[in-house]
Structure formats: structure tokens, C-alpha cells
Scaffold this active site. Structure first.
Site, PDB file in Angstrom:
ATOM      1  N   PRO A   1       0.774  -1.103  -0.391  1.00 42.08           N
ATOM      2  CA  PRO A   1       0.057  -0.379   0.382  1.00 42.08           C
ATOM      3  C   PRO A   1       0.641   1.193   0.293  1.00 42.08           C
ATOM      4  CG  PRO A   1      -0.540  -1.590   1.335  1.00 42.08           C
ATOM      5  CD  PRO A   1       0.860  -2.026   1.015  1.00 42.08           C
ATOM      6  N   TYR A   2       0.143   2.406  -0.823  1.00 44.84           N
ATOM      7  CA  TYR A   2       1.081   3.483  -0.350  1.00 44.84           C
ATOM      8  C   TYR A   2       0.172   4.615   0.004  1.00 44.84           C
ATOM      9  CZ  TYR A   2       2.547   8.246  -1.758  1.00 44.84           C
ATOM     10  OH  TYR A   2       2.883   9.823  -1.553  1.00 44.84           O
TER      11      TYR A   2
END
Lengths: 69, 69, 69, 69, 69, 69
Positions: A2-3
Site C-alpha cells: 500500500p501507499y
């Protein structure tokens, strides 16, 4: 993988608080989606007060309208 | 008309390296998708080390865990 | 640990072309800044034509003005 | 609840001009989509010239090619 | 007034999990920075697998290299 | 060369309204900063309701709390 991007106004956030945000956001992705912390990227953007608008006003002016109303 | 955004940690990237990133990203869009360089925008964001987290830690602390493990 | 975001209009880009963009962007960060591919994230956003504006017009209308001028 | 992000090159934009951008962007969302200004966020990012590329070049170099052509 | 953006691959995240991410991210900003939940915006982006690259490969291919190594 | 990104919830915005947003945002940059429309990019992102959080809740649930309070 994830970012996570966290945008906040520049109002004296400390390195320790940033570390807490990084840890908290990463733990959240681990807890809810079982993501791997080692590939979870968290980027914090501190935005100058004059660059943040709400209610059609720069945030400092907006806050004055709240306190004066 | 592509828009490319490259976020990297602020660790001494030089103007020449930034120019190389801009050229390389633009050339890539030309080569792969035949895009027009004149309307291809590349924006580089250098992020302070304390604002970049990975593995639940600010990147500098994370790197220490790698070197010490 | 770089994060690269590529925004392009949705005009039939194939998975193979996307793979080429991912490889090219990653190779660029390796070549120019010696970054680790294993923590280099590339995210591609395909944007609907009606959601992309240039010259004050949705891109398809804008292109018509270029061909008719 | 809209979120508007305006990225511009750092070329001496004044606080007054930023306030105008914030007001204008918010008014636009009110006029077109009847959005509530009180939850409309506008964030301005000023990008250093060396961090902004177009035509495969940092913007200052690109502009030189335009004036010399 | 924080703005949090969470980008994740589209791999069957449920509405309930998204609600958990929204609550968790908001609670984090309240706890660490005492932010007002009513003006804390969280936006989740689900990214198609072919649009997410790591290690120079689309994420599904990258994962195959991990399992086969 | 400005880049404007407008994120709104997916609630039936029409192509005509999007064209109005594109024109309005571009005109704003021309009026305030004398920018060139031909290199002003506007990208609209429509975000699913379940992907937009405010007040710690998905936006639809949040709105229910407002109407019931």
C-alpha cells in the site's frame, strides 16, 4: 504494497508525531488488510498554511471566521 | 499529455540527475505510447527523510534495522 | 523506495505496454539514482477522456480544435 | 467534500494570488456542482523549477528552446 | 482538515474493510494531532493489478518471482 | 503548465459539468496567474462513495448522521 499519503497543514508537527503517524497508518493496513509492513509506504506532506484552503479561504482566515462567529 | 510524478527521499539528488529523470520519463512515454513530449509533464517531489515511512518506521530508522539485522 | 505515478488518458493501453512502463520507470530510478527495484513502486492511472482537460476543454474537443486549425 | 489540488511552478506567486485561487476553485465547485464550501479543500503545491519537466527538459531549459526557436 | 489517501491493489477489499480503514485513519489523526474528524477526508484508491508495479514488474508477475525463488 | 486535480464523489456528474469544471479551472489559472491554457492540465477523479470518508465514516453514513442529528 500500500501507499498512504497524509497531507496536513504545517503547524509544528514533531518528528515523534510523524513517526507515530507512520506506525499507526502501517499498523492499520496490517490489521485490516494483512498487508506486509516492509512494502507499505507512508508519505507525509506538510502544507504551508497559505497553501491550504477551506470554505473558500486560506485556512487561517477561515479559522478566524469560525472564532468570530 | 501524460503526467508523471516521481516521489523520492531528499538525499542529495542533483539538478543534473533530476534532468535525467525528466528526460528518461518523457522518453519512456514517447517510446512506449508515442506521446508528445511537448505536453508530457514530469513533476519530481523530494520528500524529507522524516516524512517517508516504510516498515512502520521513518526510513532512516528502518534502514538501521536492516543494517543491524 | 521511490514512488512513481503515471497518469495517462484511457486510450487502449495494453497490459504489455503497462508492463513496459513499469519496467522502464523502475530501470530509470535504478540507473539515475541507484534505487532498489524491490521497493520501487509504480502506479499507473488511466483517466477517462472526459475527465482530462487541456486548453480549457475536454481532451477530445481540444484535439478537434488542433485538427481543424 | 471536493478536494482540489493545484500544482504550479514556484515563480513568485503571492499569498493574495493563492487566496484568489482558493476562492476561485471553491466558487467553481459551488457553481457547477453545488458543493458545500465548508468541506471543500483546496491544496496548492508550488514546485521548484528544477523539479518540473516538460518536453523532456527542466522547464527553464524548455522555455529557452521556445524563445530561441 | 487532514487529507489521507490510501492506495491499495484491487484484491477484493470489502466495504466493511474500507469503513475500517476510514475510521482507523481518522482516529489516528485525532489521537496523534488532535485533528477534527468532521474535516478529515480519507480517500481510498483501488488500483488494478496490472496498473501496480514493483521490482520492475506488474505486481502479479513480481509475486510469482517471490514464490518461485 | 499548471496541473489541477479535482477529486469528487461519484454522484452523477455529467460530461457537461466536467467540461465546465475544466474550463473554470483553466480560466482561473489564466486570470490569476496568466498561465497558458494550452499547457494547463486538469484531471477529474470521481471517487466511489464507499471510498470517500469524512468524520471517520464512509460519506453516505456520515450524511445520515447529519440528517438524523
Amino acid at each position: 504494497m500500500p501507499y498512504v499519503n497524509i497531507k496536513i497543514t504545517r503547524e509544528g508537527v514533531t518528528p515523534a508525531q510523524k513517526a507515530e503517524l507512520i506506525k499507526g497508518a502501517t499498523d492499520l493496513l496490517v490489521k485490516v488488510l494483512n498487508k506486509n509492513p516492509a512494502t507499505t509506504v507512508v508519505v507525509i506532506n506538510e502544507v504551508e498554511m497559505e497553501d491550504w484552503g477551506i470554505g473558500g479561504l486560506p485556512v487561517e482566515e477561515y479559522r478566524k471566521t469560525l472564532t468570530s462567529s
